[in-house]
Design a protein around this motif. Structure first.
Motif, short mmCIF file in Angstrom:
data_model
loop_
_atom_site.label_atom_id
_atom_site.label_comp_id
_atom_site.label_asym_id
_atom_site.label_seq_id
_atom_site.Cartn_x
_atom_site.Cartn_y
_atom_site.Cartn_z
N THR A 1 50.60 25.55 28.81
CA THR A 1 49.35 26.50 29.25
C THR A 1 49.50 26.25 30.90
OG1 THR A 1 48.08 25.98 27.36
CG2 THR A 1 47.04 26.56 29.36
N ARG A 2 49.55 27.36 31.59
CA ARG A 2 49.48 27.34 32.99
C ARG A 2 48.34 28.22 33.49
NH1 ARG A 2 52.78 27.30 37.64
NH2 ARG A 2 52.13 28.82 39.38
N GLY A 3 47.32 27.54 34.29
CA GLY A 3 46.11 28.31 34.90
C GLY A 3 46.58 28.65 36.30
N SER A 4 46.02 29.59 36.95
CA SER A 4 46.25 30.03 38.06
C SER A 4 45.16 29.95 39.24
CB SER A 4 46.58 31.34 38.23
OG SER A 4 47.74 31.90 37.52
N GLY A 5 44.25 29.38 38.63
CA GLY A 5 42.78 28.94 39.57
C GLY A 5 42.09 30.28 40.27
N ILE A 6 42.26 31.46 39.76
CA ILE A 6 41.57 32.53 40.19
C ILE A 6 40.06 32.61 39.59
CG2 ILE A 6 41.55 35.33 40.38
CD1 ILE A 6 44.44 35.05 40.29
N ILE A 7 39.03 32.64 40.51
CA ILE A 7 37.73 32.53 39.90
C ILE A 7 37.18 33.95 39.50
CG2 ILE A 7 35.39 32.09 40.70
CD1 ILE A 7 37.18 29.52 40.11
N THR A 8 37.36 34.97 40.40
CA THR A 8 36.89 36.37 39.89
C THR A 8 37.84 37.07 39.36
OG1 THR A 8 37.41 37.37 42.16
CG2 THR A 8 35.62 36.08 42.08
N LEU B 1 40.37 25.95 27.21
CA LEU B 1 39.60 26.61 26.12
C LEU B 1 40.34 27.62 25.32
CD1 LEU B 1 36.18 26.70 27.91
CD2 LEU B 1 37.04 24.93 26.47
N PHE B 2 41.07 28.46 25.97
CA PHE B 2 42.02 29.57 25.26
C PHE B 2 43.16 28.87 24.33
CE2 PHE B 2 45.23 32.69 25.46
CZ PHE B 2 44.61 33.77 24.40
N GLU B 3 43.39 27.76 24.94
CA GLU B 3 44.46 26.90 24.09
C GLU B 3 43.77 26.18 23.06
OE1 GLU B 3 47.01 22.78 24.46
OE2 GLU B 3 46.73 24.30 26.31
N ASP B 4 42.59 25.79 23.12
CA ASP B 4 41.71 25.13 21.79
C ASP B 4 41.51 26.34 20.92
OD1 ASP B 4 41.94 22.91 23.20
OD2 ASP B 4 39.78 23.09 24.06
N PHE B 5 41.19 27.60 21.36
CA PHE B 5 40.89 28.54 20.43
C PHE B 5 42.20 28.99 19.62
CE2 PHE B 5 40.40 33.08 19.34
CZ PHE B 5 39.16 33.26 18.75
N LEU C 1 53.72 35.86 37.36
CA LEU C 1 52.81 34.91 36.56
C LEU C 1 53.41 34.69 34.98
CD1 LEU C 1 49.81 33.79 35.64
CD2 LEU C 1 49.54 36.18 34.78
N ALA C 2 53.82 35.71 34.61
CA ALA C 2 54.55 35.55 33.34
C ALA C 2 55.88 34.63 33.35
CB ALA C 2 55.10 37.05 32.71
N ALA D 1 50.31 31.97 29.97
CA ALA D 1 50.03 32.11 31.46
C ALA D 1 48.65 32.97 31.96
CB ALA D 1 51.43 33.29 31.69
N ALA D 2 48.01 32.19 32.31
CA ALA D 2 46.58 32.69 32.60
C ALA D 2 46.45 32.56 34.02
CB ALA D 2 45.56 31.78 31.83
N THR D 3 45.45 33.66 34.43
CA THR D 3 45.00 33.64 35.78
C THR D 3 43.84 32.70 35.81
OG1 THR D 3 43.10 35.33 34.92
CG2 THR D 3 45.63 36.15 35.83
#
Length: 243
Positions: free
Chosen positions: A154-161, A139-143, A176-177, A129-131
């Motif tokens: 894998t869920r991304g939240s699209g936050i840039i900063t 890339l974290f999934e690949d790691f 998020l969780a 559950a990623a920001t």
């Protein structure tokens, strides 16, 4: 047992207050540990591959080492997930090797902390559950796959900063969780040290009914692991329970 001191290189300013909070939580549980932290210059605050590669360059990390070493740590951890896994498994290992060499101390990073924490708990399947934007989360999934971990979702939240992530509070972290959980996963991973999580790990686990590993939590655990310093503090979740 003697006090263990782990020094953290932390990128910029977002959720660095999780570290004194965790030090206090450990102390309340009877664990003698110091978690001093210094900030690194992040350059561009962006969850973009090019910016993350620059953020995690060894020259940027070692520029803050002298300040960190004044705290006399016995180990050093690069407290950043995205600017370690973005280098890939081998590149992240080289980043840690050079950091250790420069510091003259055992070293690690948050990405390896996740891999080691998953192994410590005997987990095989996790959800992320990623920001981050989706491409960075992938890339974290690949790691993790290089570590032999099956990622069921894998869920991304699209936050840039990181600055925006640092404004999230309890409600956003719980959401998020929940949204990143997957029935097939044995645990949920929240991989961003810019995200405040230390105060809510136990609540996250109670909500999901399974272990939850968060970036700052596993980073602190990893530093203590490097020093073979046992740390039982149930308020910090399953990872910090006595096994």
């Amino acid at each position: 047992m003697a006090k263990a001191t782990v020094g953290f290189l932390y990128p910029g300013h977002s959720a660095e207050d999780d570290y004194p909070r965790m030090e206090s939580m450990l102390s309340e549980a009877g664990v003698r540990a110091g978690l001093p932290l210094v900030h690194t210059d992040i350059g561009t605050d962006a969850h973009r591959v090019d910016a993350l590669l620059e953020m995690g360059s060894v020259d940027r990390l070692t520029a803050s080492l002298a300040e960190l070493l004044t705290h006399r740590p016995q180990a050093v951890v690069w407290a950043c997930t995205s600017a370690s896994f973005v280098f890939g498994w081998d590149g992240a290992a080289e980043q840690v090797r050079r950091l250790s060499e420069a510091a003259g101390l055992p070293a690690s990073s948050t990405s390896f902390a996740f891999a080691h924490a998953v192994r410590e708990l005997g987990l095989e399947r996790v959800a992320i559950a990623a920001t981050y934007p989706e491409d960075v989360a992938a890339l974290f999934e690949d790691f993790l796959k290089r570590a032999g971990v099956e990622v069921t979702a894998t869920r991304g939240s699209g936050i840039i900063t990181a600055a925006e992530v640092g404004t999230w509070g309890r409600d956003e972290v719980l959401r998020l969780a929940r949204e990143g959980d997957d029935p097939a996963a044995q645990a949920v991973l929240l991989p961003d040290t810019a995200l405040h999580t230390a105060a809510w790990v136990a609540e996250l686990e109670a909500e999901l009914g399974k272990p939850v590993l968060t970036a700052n939590q596993v980073t602190a655990w990893e530093g203590l692991r490097l020093l073979s310093h046992p740390a039982t503090a149930p308020a910090l979740g399953t990872l910090f329970t006595d096994r």
